[in-house]
Design a protein around this motif. Structure first.
Motif, mmCIF file in Angstrom:
data_model
loop_
_atom_site.group_PDB
_atom_site.id
_atom_site.type_symbol
_atom_site.label_atom_id
_atom_site.label_comp_id
_atom_site.label_asym_id
_atom_site.label_seq_id
_atom_site.Cartn_x
_atom_site.Cartn_y
_atom_site.Cartn_z
ATOM 1 N N GLY A 27 0.819 -1.207 0.000
ATOM 2 C CA GLY A 27 0.000 0.000 0.000
ATOM 3 C C GLY A 27 0.850 1.253 0.000
ATOM 4 O O GLY A 27 2.065 1.202 0.150
ATOM 5 N N PRO A 28 0.215 2.415 -0.142
ATOM 6 C CA PRO A 28 0.940 3.684 -0.098
ATOM 7 C C PRO A 28 1.494 3.962 1.297
ATOM 8 O O PRO A 28 1.086 3.321 2.279
ATOM 9 N N ARG A 29 2.352 4.926 1.391
ATOM 10 C CA ARG A 29 3.078 5.231 2.632
ATOM 11 C C ARG A 29 2.171 5.444 3.842
ATOM 12 O O ARG A 29 2.448 4.945 4.916
ATOM 13 N N MET A 30 1.082 6.151 3.698
ATOM 14 C CA MET A 30 0.224 6.458 4.845
ATOM 15 C C MET A 30 -0.967 5.505 4.973
ATOM 16 O O MET A 30 -1.898 5.762 5.725
ATOM 17 N N ALA A 31 -0.941 4.389 4.240
ATOM 18 C CA ALA A 31 -2.062 3.441 4.276
ATOM 19 C C ALA A 31 -1.695 2.199 5.076
ATOM 20 O O ALA A 31 -0.523 1.923 5.317
ATOM 21 N N HIS A 32 -2.710 1.476 5.476
ATOM 22 C CA HIS A 32 -2.529 0.202 6.169
ATOM 23 C C HIS A 32 -3.385 -0.830 5.425
ATOM 24 O O HIS A 32 -4.612 -0.804 5.530
ATOM 25 N N VAL A 33 -2.718 -1.692 4.656
ATOM 26 C CA VAL A 33 -3.444 -2.713 3.900
ATOM 27 C C VAL A 33 -3.744 -3.867 4.834
ATOM 28 O O VAL A 33 -2.846 -4.454 5.437
ATOM 29 N N VAL A 34 -5.024 -4.183 4.985
ATOM 30 C CA VAL A 34 -5.447 -5.245 5.890
ATOM 31 C C VAL A 34 -5.436 -6.591 5.177
ATOM 32 O O VAL A 34 -4.969 -7.581 5.721
ATOM 33 N N LYS A 35 -5.954 -6.612 3.954
ATOM 34 C CA LYS A 35 -6.049 -7.887 3.240
ATOM 35 C C LYS A 35 -6.021 -7.631 1.742
ATOM 36 O O LYS A 35 -6.630 -6.682 1.260
ATOM 37 N N LEU A 36 -5.308 -8.485 1.020
ATOM 38 C CA LEU A 36 -5.283 -8.429 -0.435
ATOM 39 C C LEU A 36 -5.811 -9.760 -0.947
ATOM 40 O O LEU A 36 -5.237 -10.806 -0.659
ATOM 41 N N GLU A 37 -6.945 -9.722 -1.627
ATOM 42 C CA GLU A 37 -7.541 -10.937 -2.179
ATOM 43 C C GLU A 37 -7.255 -10.991 -3.665
ATOM 44 O O GLU A 37 -7.366 -9.983 -4.354
ATOM 45 N N LYS A 38 -6.898 -12.172 -4.171
ATOM 46 C CA LYS A 38 -6.590 -12.335 -5.586
ATOM 47 C C LYS A 38 -7.374 -13.514 -6.140
ATOM 48 O O LYS A 38 -7.605 -14.493 -5.438
ATOM 49 N N LYS A 39 -7.805 -13.381 -7.403
ATOM 50 C CA LYS A 39 -8.405 -14.520 -8.080
ATOM 51 C C LYS A 39 -8.144 -14.388 -9.574
ATOM 52 O O LYS A 39 -8.034 -13.282 -10.106
ATOM 53 N N GLU A 40 -7.992 -15.526 -10.224
ATOM 54 C CA GLU A 40 -7.745 -15.564 -11.659
ATOM 55 C C GLU A 40 -9.046 -15.341 -12.418
ATOM 56 O O GLU A 40 -10.081 -15.903 -12.059
ATOM 57 N N LEU A 41 -8.999 -14.522 -13.438
ATOM 58 C CA LEU A 41 -10.145 -14.272 -14.311
ATOM 59 C C LEU A 41 -9.712 -14.532 -15.750
ATOM 60 O O LEU A 41 -8.585 -14.244 -16.120
ATOM 61 N N GLU A 42 -10.618 -15.047 -16.531
ATOM 62 C CA GLU A 42 -10.342 -15.224 -17.953
ATOM 63 C C GLU A 42 -10.476 -13.866 -18.643
ATOM 64 O O GLU A 42 -11.430 -13.143 -18.382
ATOM 65 N N PRO A 43 -9.524 -13.521 -19.509
ATOM 66 C CA PRO A 43 -9.646 -12.255 -20.241
ATOM 67 C C PRO A 43 -10.891 -12.269 -21.121
ATOM 68 O O PRO A 43 -11.266 -13.307 -21.653
ATOM 69 N N ARG A 44 -11.531 -11.134 -21.223
ATOM 70 C CA ARG A 44 -12.702 -11.008 -22.092
ATOM 71 C C ARG A 44 -12.241 -10.654 -23.493
ATOM 72 O O ARG A 44 -11.343 -9.828 -23.672
ATOM 73 N N GLU A 45 -12.868 -11.245 -24.451
ATOM 74 C CA GLU A 45 -12.554 -10.972 -25.848
ATOM 75 C C GLU A 45 -12.792 -9.495 -26.158
ATOM 76 O O GLU A 45 -13.818 -8.930 -25.784
ATOM 77 N N GLY A 46 -11.826 -8.861 -26.800
ATOM 78 C CA GLY A 46 -11.993 -7.486 -27.236
ATOM 79 C C GLY A 46 -11.816 -6.423 -26.165
ATOM 80 O O GLY A 46 -12.130 -5.265 -26.411
ATOM 81 N N GLU A 47 -11.327 -6.790 -24.981
ATOM 82 C CA GLU A 47 -11.111 -5.761 -23.958
ATOM 83 C C GLU A 47 -10.082 -4.754 -24.469
ATOM 84 O O GLU A 47 -8.990 -5.128 -24.855
ATOM 85 N N ASP A 48 -10.454 -3.483 -24.471
ATOM 86 C CA ASP A 48 -9.525 -2.473 -24.962
ATOM 87 C C ASP A 48 -9.624 -1.161 -24.181
ATOM 88 O O ASP A 48 -9.172 -0.129 -24.633
ATOM 89 N N HIS A 49 -10.247 -1.191 -23.007
ATOM 90 C CA HIS A 49 -10.395 0.018 -22.210
ATOM 91 C C HIS A 49 -10.564 -0.352 -20.743
ATOM 92 O O HIS A 49 -10.623 -1.522 -20.405
ATOM 93 N N PHE A 50 -10.629 0.643 -19.907
ATOM 94 C CA PHE A 50 -10.933 0.408 -18.501
ATOM 95 C C PHE A 50 -11.949 1.435 -18.047
ATOM 96 O O PHE A 50 -12.188 2.437 -18.706
#
Length: 62
Positions: A27-50
């Motif tokens: 996390g950033p300098r003044m933050a306290h990260v409690v938990k980081l959750e991760k999971k695998e996702l299949e890429p979507r066809e044609g993703e080109d933005h956020f």
């Protein structure tokens, strides 16, 4: 102290993603990260933005 929940989705080379996840776990300098959750996702066809959404608008279940 205020608690915030943040969601994100990343794609990229395995080593680059691994480095980013390590930084997010700290996390950033003044933050306290409690938990980081991760999971695998299949890429979507044609993703080109956020988009930025409030967590309650996310398509992922808590």
């Amino acid at each position: 102290m205020s608690t915030k929940r943040v969601e994100g989705e990343i794609q990229g080379e395995e080593e680059t993603v691994k480095k980013l996840l390590q930084q997010l776990d700290k996390g950033p300098r003044m933050a306290h990260v409690v938990k980081l959750e991760k999971k695998e996702l299949e890429p979507r066809e044609g993703e080109d933005h956020f988009s930025v959404m409030r967590t309650m608008e996310s398509r992922y279940a808590s």
